[in-house]
Design a protein around this motif. Structure first.
Motif, PDB file in Angstrom:
ATOM      1  N   HIS A  18      -6.481  -3.542  11.201  1.00 43.71           N
ATOM      2  CA  HIS A  18      -7.125  -4.687  11.843  1.00 43.71           C
ATOM      3  C   HIS A  18      -6.298  -5.949  11.599  1.00 43.71           C
ATOM      4  CE1 HIS A  18     -10.508  -6.555  13.796  1.00 43.71           C
ATOM      5  NE2 HIS A  18     -11.240  -5.470  13.678  1.00 43.71           N
ATOM      6  N   GLU A  19      -5.543  -5.973  10.494  1.00 45.70           N
ATOM      7  CA  GLU A  19      -4.737  -7.143  10.153  1.00 45.70           C
ATOM      8  C   GLU A  19      -3.448  -7.191  10.966  1.00 45.70           C
ATOM      9  OE1 GLU A  19      -4.029  -6.838   6.004  1.00 45.70           O
ATOM     10  OE2 GLU A  19      -6.155  -6.688   5.463  1.00 45.70           O
ATOM     11  N   THR A  20      -2.755  -6.055  11.030  1.00 43.29           N
ATOM     12  CA  THR A  20      -1.460  -6.004  11.711  1.00 43.29           C
ATOM     13  C   THR A  20      -1.033  -4.553  11.860  1.00 43.29           C
ATOM     14  OG1 THR A  20       0.833  -6.801  11.627  1.00 43.29           O
ATOM     15  CG2 THR A  20      -0.161  -6.146   9.542  1.00 43.29           C
ATOM     16  N   PRO A  21      -0.218  -4.213  12.859  1.00 44.88           N
ATOM     17  CA  PRO A  21       0.329  -2.851  12.942  1.00 44.88           C
ATOM     18  C   PRO A  21       1.178  -2.538  11.707  1.00 44.88           C
ATOM     19  CG  PRO A  21       0.613  -4.021  15.021  1.00 44.88           C
ATOM     20  CD  PRO A  21       0.161  -5.035  14.021  1.00 44.88           C
ATOM     21  N   MET A  22       1.169  -1.283  11.281  1.00 45.15           N
ATOM     22  CA  MET A  22       1.937  -0.870  10.103  1.00 45.15           C
ATOM     23  C   MET A  22       2.487   0.535  10.308  1.00 45.15           C
ATOM     24  SD  MET A  22      -0.480  -2.009   6.888  1.00 45.15           S
ATOM     25  CE  MET A  22      -1.459  -3.514   6.950  1.00 45.15           C
ATOM     26  N   HIS A  23       3.564   0.835   9.593  1.00 50.28           N
ATOM     27  CA  HIS A  23       4.042   2.209   9.572  1.00 50.28           C
ATOM     28  C   HIS A  23       3.414   2.926   8.378  1.00 50.28           C
ATOM     29  CE1 HIS A  23       6.760   0.952   6.358  1.00 50.28           C
ATOM     30  NE2 HIS A  23       7.267   0.031   7.148  1.00 50.28           N
ATOM     31  N   GLY A  24       3.581   4.234   8.334  1.00 45.98           N
ATOM     32  CA  GLY A  24       2.907   5.034   7.319  1.00 45.98           C
ATOM     33  C   GLY A  24       3.245   4.645   5.899  1.00 45.98           C
ATOM     34  N   TYR A  25       4.510   4.309   5.633  1.00 46.61           N
ATOM     35  CA  TYR A  25       4.903   3.924   4.277  1.00 46.61           C
ATOM     36  C   TYR A  25       4.173   2.657   3.829  1.00 46.61           C
ATOM     37  CZ  TYR A  25       8.684   7.347   4.449  1.00 46.61           C
ATOM     38  OH  TYR A  25       9.400   8.512   4.527  1.00 46.61           O
ATOM     39  N   GLU A  26       4.071   1.689   4.737  1.00 51.86           N
ATOM     40  CA  GLU A  26       3.394   0.443   4.390  1.00 51.86           C
ATOM     41  C   GLU A  26       1.901   0.675   4.188  1.00 51.86           C
ATOM     42  OE1 GLU A  26       2.798  -3.680   3.619  1.00 51.86           O
ATOM     43  OE2 GLU A  26       4.463  -2.276   3.433  1.00 51.86           O
ATOM     44  N   LEU A  27       1.307   1.506   5.044  1.00 50.17           N
ATOM     45  CA  LEU A  27      -0.113   1.821   4.876  1.00 50.17           C
ATOM     46  C   LEU A  27      -0.368   2.459   3.516  1.00 50.17           C
ATOM     47  CD1 LEU A  27      -1.195   3.201   8.366  1.00 50.17           C
ATOM     48  CD2 LEU A  27      -2.328   1.359   7.112  1.00 50.17           C
ATOM     49  N   ARG A  28       0.451   3.437   3.167  1.00 48.62           N
ATOM     50  CA  ARG A  28       0.266   4.097   1.876  1.00 48.62           C
ATOM     51  C   ARG A  28       0.447   3.108   0.729  1.00 48.62           C
ATOM     52  NH1 ARG A  28       3.804   6.943  -1.727  1.00 48.62           N
ATOM     53  NH2 ARG A  28       2.660   8.499  -2.960  1.00 48.62           N
ATOM     54  N   ARG A  29       1.431   2.234   0.818  1.00 46.97           N
ATOM     55  CA  ARG A  29       1.645   1.247  -0.236  1.00 46.97           C
ATOM     56  C   ARG A  29       0.438   0.336  -0.390  1.00 46.97           C
ATOM     57  NH1 ARG A  29       3.135  -3.860  -1.295  1.00 46.97           N
ATOM     58  NH2 ARG A  29       2.976  -4.435   0.901  1.00 46.97           N
ATOM     59  N   ARG A  30      -0.100  -0.145   0.730  1.00 49.33           N
ATOM     60  CA  ARG A  30      -1.263  -1.036   0.670  1.00 49.33           C
ATOM     61  C   ARG A  30      -2.490  -0.309   0.122  1.00 49.33           C
ATOM     62  NH1 ARG A  30      -1.352  -5.315   4.332  1.00 49.33           N
ATOM     63  NH2 ARG A  30      -3.425  -5.709   3.481  1.00 49.33           N
ATOM     64  N   LEU A  31      -2.662   0.937   0.532  1.00 51.81           N
ATOM     65  CA  LEU A  31      -3.795   1.721   0.049  1.00 51.81           C
ATOM     66  C   LEU A  31      -3.670   1.989  -1.449  1.00 51.81           C
ATOM     67  CD1 LEU A  31      -4.013   4.224   3.021  1.00 51.81           C
ATOM     68  CD2 LEU A  31      -5.849   2.661   2.348  1.00 51.81           C
ATOM     69  N   ASN A  32      -2.468   2.289  -1.904  1.00 51.07           N
ATOM     70  CA  ASN A  32      -2.249   2.571  -3.322  1.00 51.07           C
ATOM     71  C   ASN A  32      -2.453   1.337  -4.184  1.00 51.07           C
ATOM     72  OD1 ASN A  32      -1.652   5.279  -3.079  1.00 51.07           O
ATOM     73  ND2 ASN A  32       0.537   4.972  -2.899  1.00 51.07           N
ATOM     74  N   ALA A  34      -4.013  -1.756  -3.346  1.00 50.57           N
ATOM     75  CA  ALA A  34      -5.157  -2.651  -3.177  1.00 50.57           C
ATOM     76  C   ALA A  34      -6.516  -1.972  -3.255  1.00 50.57           C
ATOM     77  CB  ALA A  34      -5.038  -3.392  -1.838  1.00 50.57           C
ATOM     78  N   LEU A  35      -6.602  -0.708  -2.900  1.00 53.37           N
ATOM     79  CA  LEU A  35      -7.906  -0.082  -2.741  1.00 53.37           C
ATOM     80  C   LEU A  35      -8.095   1.038  -3.759  1.00 53.37           C
ATOM     81  CD1 LEU A  35      -7.971   0.010   1.157  1.00 53.37           C
ATOM     82  CD2 LEU A  35      -8.937  -1.706  -0.371  1.00 53.37           C
ATOM     83  N   GLY A  36      -9.051   0.840  -4.657  1.00 56.17           N
ATOM     84  CA  GLY A  36      -9.264   1.738  -5.779  1.00 56.17           C
ATOM     85  C   GLY A  36      -9.342   3.213  -5.470  1.00 56.17           C
ATOM     86  N   PRO A  37     -10.129   3.637  -4.466  1.00 54.66           N
ATOM     87  CA  PRO A  37     -10.270   5.073  -4.230  1.00 54.66           C
ATOM     88  C   PRO A  37      -8.979   5.768  -3.839  1.00 54.66           C
ATOM     89  CG  PRO A  37     -11.978   3.827  -3.075  1.00 54.66           C
ATOM     90  CD  PRO A  37     -10.974   2.842  -3.570  1.00 54.66           C
ATOM     91  N   PHE A  38      -7.935   5.022  -3.471  1.00 56.01           N
ATOM     92  CA  PHE A  38      -6.726   5.644  -2.921  1.00 56.01           C
ATOM     93  C   PHE A  38      -5.477   5.271  -3.708  1.00 56.01           C
ATOM     94  CE2 PHE A  38      -9.718   4.760   0.597  1.00 56.01           C
ATOM     95  CZ  PHE A  38     -10.109   6.065   0.813  1.00 56.01           C
ATOM     96  N   ARG A  39      -5.610   5.026  -4.994  1.00 58.18           N
ATOM     97  CA  ARG A  39      -4.454   4.618  -5.790  1.00 58.18           C
ATOM     98  C   ARG A  39      -3.495   5.768  -6.081  1.00 58.18           C
ATOM     99  NH1 ARG A  39      -8.321   0.794  -9.081  1.00 58.18           N
ATOM    100  NH2 ARG A  39      -8.106  -1.088  -7.847  1.00 58.18           N
TER     101      ARG A  39
END
Length: 203
Positions: A18-32, A34-39
């Protein structure tokens, strides 16, 4: 049927895109990060989720321009149906939103959640933690513990009390009300209220 964790992952991916388009590596980095369930999220878990969202039409994928140093990466972008789907998920305030992983994830996207829904989730979370605190204090009243078990009990109790005060502040900010709910376990006037420990100052 999608598992609860898969549903949480889809919500997180849609929220980040929703913030901006991302590639898979960036998505995984952000999930790891920022978001507890997916570290500890792996690509083996992320990419099937992305494929599922592409097939449903919630997101699209396109190749970014290749450079001399690396292959082109796939960029994922939210679609209008994906925005609608995310809005529907963000509007829910069921029991899953009060649990540890679900609450932390929902809180991360409160900026895209309506005030009334935020309040229901915050109040539900507070009620859940008050139940835990009451159970913990009942266990302490009934049982005996060695030194280490007692230390863990005190740490857990203090953590719950701290989280309840924090939730009270968030709810007060949303409602313009007092931070401590009268009659709750964090209300100094409650018979079972336990004041936070005081630590001696060092000179």
């Amino acid at each position: 049927m999608a598992t609860k964790r898969h549903q949480l992952l889809e919500f997180a991916v849609l929220g980040l895109l929703h913030e901006t388009p991302m590639h898979g590596y960036e998505l995984r980095r952000r999930l790891n990060l920022a978001l507890g369930p997916f570290r500890a999220l792996s690509f083996g878990t992320l990419y099937p989720c992305l494929r599922s969202l592409v097939e449903r039409g919630d997101i699209t994928e396109s190749a970014s321009p290749a450079t001399t140093s690396r292959r082109p990466r796939i960029v994922y972008e939210l679609t209008d149906p994906g925005r609608q789907h995310f809005a529907e998920l963000a509007a829910r305030s069921d029991d899953g939103a009060y649990e540890d992983d679900g609450f932390e994830l929902r809180l991360a996207f409160f900026g895209r959640t309506e005030t009334s829904v935020r309040l229901r989730i915050l109040e539900g979370r507070r009620a859940r933690l008050e139940e835990r605190l009451a159970q913990l204090r009942e266990q302490a009243r009934l049982g005996t513990r060695d030194t280490w078990a007692s230390a863990l009990h005190r740490h857990t109790e203090e953590s719950l009390e701290r989280d309840l005060r924090w939730l009270g502040e968030l709810i007060a900010a949303e409602r313009g009300a007092p931070a401590v709910r009268p009659g709750s376990l964090t209300d100094p006037n409650h018979p079972a209220f336990t004041p936070p420990p005081t630590h001696p100052t060092t000179r």
